[in-house]
Design an enzyme around this catalytic site. Structure first.
Site, PDB file in Angstrom:
ATOM      1  N   LYS A  49       0.298  -1.338   0.035  1.00 15.01           N
ATOM      2  CA  LYS A  49       0.201  -0.008   0.513  1.00 15.01           C
ATOM      3  C   LYS A  49       0.718   1.103  -0.038  1.00 15.01           C
ATOM      4  O   LYS A  49       2.011   1.131   0.843  1.00 15.01           O
ATOM      5  CB  LYS A  49      -0.972  -0.048   1.505  1.00 15.01           C
ATOM      6  CG  LYS A  49      -0.200  -0.083   2.445  1.00 15.01           C
ATOM      7  CD  LYS A  49      -1.424  -0.126   3.355  1.00 15.01           C
ATOM      8  CE  LYS A  49       0.001   0.173   5.114  1.00 15.01           C
ATOM      9  NZ  LYS A  49      -1.294  -0.232   6.094  1.00 15.01           N
ATOM     10  N   TYR A 109      16.539  29.789   7.939  1.00 14.74           N
ATOM     11  CA  TYR A 109      15.754  30.109   9.003  1.00 14.74           C
ATOM     12  C   TYR A 109      15.425  30.150  10.576  1.00 14.74           C
ATOM     13  O   TYR A 109      16.091  28.930  10.504  1.00 14.74           O
ATOM     14  CB  TYR A 109      14.427  29.635   8.366  1.00 14.74           C
ATOM     15  CG  TYR A 109      14.023  29.434   7.014  1.00 14.74           C
ATOM     16  CD1 TYR A 109      13.900  30.448   7.141  1.00 14.74           C
ATOM     17  CD2 TYR A 109      14.006  28.743   5.964  1.00 14.74           C
ATOM     18  CE1 TYR A 109      13.478  31.346   4.754  1.00 14.74           C
ATOM     19  CE2 TYR A 109      13.764  29.068   4.488  1.00 14.74           C
ATOM     20  CZ  TYR A 109      13.000  30.624   4.464  1.00 14.74           C
ATOM     21  OH  TYR A 109      12.756  30.252   3.218  1.00 14.74           O
TER      22      TYR A 109
HETATM   23  C1  LIG Z   1       0.222  -1.296   6.593  1.00 19.76           C
HETATM   24  C2  LIG Z   1      -0.461  -2.427   7.641  1.00 19.76           C
HETATM   25  C3  LIG Z   1      -0.132  -3.925   7.479  1.00 19.76           C
HETATM   26  C4  LIG Z   1       1.264  -3.670   7.378  1.00 19.76           C
HETATM   27  O1  LIG Z   1       2.436  -3.138   8.464  1.00 19.76           O
HETATM   28  P1  LIG Z   1       3.498  -3.069   8.670  1.00 19.76           P
HETATM   29  O2  LIG Z   1       3.766  -2.511   9.982  1.00 19.76           O
HETATM   30  O3  LIG Z   1       4.239  -2.015   7.757  1.00 19.76           O
HETATM   31  O4  LIG Z   1       4.206  -4.686   8.481  1.00 19.76           O
HETATM   32  C5  LIG Z   1      -0.388  -5.042   7.824  1.00 19.76           C
HETATM   33  N1  LIG Z   1      -1.464  -5.086   7.951  1.00 19.76           N
HETATM   34  C6  LIG Z   1      -2.737  -3.963   7.989  1.00 19.76           C
HETATM   35  C7  LIG Z   1      -4.379  -4.353   8.107  1.00 19.76           C
HETATM   36  C8  LIG Z   1      -2.366  -3.028   7.405  1.00 19.76           C
HETATM   37  O5  LIG Z   1      -3.172  -2.015   7.624  1.00 19.76           O
END
Ligand SMILES: *Cc1c(COP(=O)(O)O)cnc(C)c1O
Length: 358
Positions: free
Chosen positions: A35, A255
């Site tokens: 994702k 800054y």
């Molecule tokens: C994003 C996600 C993962 C992966 O989590 P990580 O900590 O990046 O390994 C697994 N399960 C769900 C439901 C998620 O939303």
């Protein structure tokens, strides 16, 4: 010539990290979580790199799942947030997407549909973001049976709140709650483990684990870098040194004039800033590197540039490449300096930064 501020993506590191996840998952299979554009690495390239190893991908939403299909890959894809409208269920059927359904509204769309995909049910075991409570599952099941959709149910998913902390008792409590809740359906599959769960000794992962951050070499564990966990960094963020100067004792940089030299100091300007996704909250002393040697940031990060201390690298010259994170400086270290986690930095690299695949 294009500005040489780039994110080098090491696809071999992603494969290595996936194989490690797979080994650590034992009897469970690992669905590759890609994702948020493959955690900022580019979903198409990442999905391709894992196509031979991974039996399934997981994404947050339908658009991301479609990107995998557009990349020419046909593996099943789990949609971790289910769907946002009834019509999406039809797409799931045709595209072999597996929505994880978490709400009564999503179930109502399912019962009202003539075409029903294979799907998962999300169980809320204490995270309290999404899912059905354990005591609601029996009712959900009767509803599915009545509608004739029970045979499309693949299994159950839950998510841990504190798996990044090995000593935290909440993970065991959630696991026990999940076991009890799903015990009436021993023939169905179960999935609990994010990356962190792979590093917890004795943690059951059932049929499918869900590694995300570890695929990219980022650490899922509080207080440990990915390198310390045997992971290979998949992204090297680099930018050129575009100016060098000596600031005199008493002069400040950037800054807010937040850093003042206590002695004459040779410093450099690097062509990267928060407009590229480098965190503005990373202050003086945040590490970076030149030629494998560590240096530190000075003062505030601007939109398009930041300042570094060149005292420890007297031979550094304009045009040299500065590593902001990668093999020498872990993204997890930079994240700690910026008060956040590697996940946010990796997913936050902006579209201005070209991804170069190697
Ligand atoms: C994003 C996600 C993962 C992966 O989590 P990580 O900590 O990046 O390994 C697994 N399960 C769900 C439901 C998620 O939303």
């Amino acid at each position: 010539m294009a500005r040489p501020t780039v994110a080098r993506i090491h696809l071999e590191a992603i494969s290595h990290n996936y194989r490690l996840a797979s080994r650590m998952a034992g009897d469970a299979r690992a669905m590759a979580v890609v994702k948020a554009d493959g955690y900022g690495h580019g979903i198409r390239a990442v999905a391709h790199a894992l196509a031979e190893d991974a039996g399934k991908y997981a994404v947050a939403c339908l658009e991301e799942a479609r990107a995998i299909r557009e990349a020419g890959l046909t593996h099943p894809v789990a949609l971790l947030q289910g769907v946002h409208q009834q019509a999406d269920l039809k797409d799931c059927v045709h595209e072999d997407f597996e929505p994880v359904l978490h709400s009564p509204a999503q179930l109502a769309w399912l019962s009202a549909s003539t075409e029903v995909p294979r799907f998962w049910l999300k169980v809320n075991t204490g995270m309290n973001r999404l899912g059905f409570r354990p005591e609601e599952l029996a009712g959900v099941w009767s509803g599915l049976k009545a509608a004739g959709h029970d045979s499309n149910l693949l299994g159950f998913v839950t998510h841990f709140a504190c798996a990044d902390q090995p000593g935290n008792p909440m993970t065991a409590q959630q696991t026990q709650c999940f076991e009890q809740a799903t015990a009436p359906w021993p023939e169905l599959m179960r999935s609990v483990g994010n990356s962190a769960a792979h590093f917890l000794e004795g943690q059951p992962l059932y049929q499918w684990s869900r590694p995300g951050i570890m695929l990219y070499g980022g650490s899922p564990m509080e207080g440990k870098t990915g390198l310390e966990l045997g992971l290979k960094p998949a992204m090297t963020l680099e930018a050129p040194l575009i100016a060098t100067r000596t600031v005199r004792a008493g002069e400040s940089v950037g800054y807010g004039a937040t850093w003042t030299a206590d002695k004459d100091t040779r410093m450099g300007m690097v062509a990267i800033g928060y407009g590229d996704g480098y965190p503005r909250h990373a202050g003086t002393d945040t590490p970076a590197a030149i030629g494998g040697r560590r240096i530190r940031l000075l003062g505030r990060v601007s939109m398009d540039m930041l300042a570094v201390d060149l005292s420890s690298v007297p031979d550094a010259r304009e045009g040299d490449t500065v590593e902001l994170w990668g093999d020498t400086v872990s993204v997890d270290e930079v994240a700690t300096c910026a008060g956040t986690i590697g996940y946010e930095l990796l997913t936050g690299v902006t579209a201005r930064v070209p991804r170069i695949y190697q």
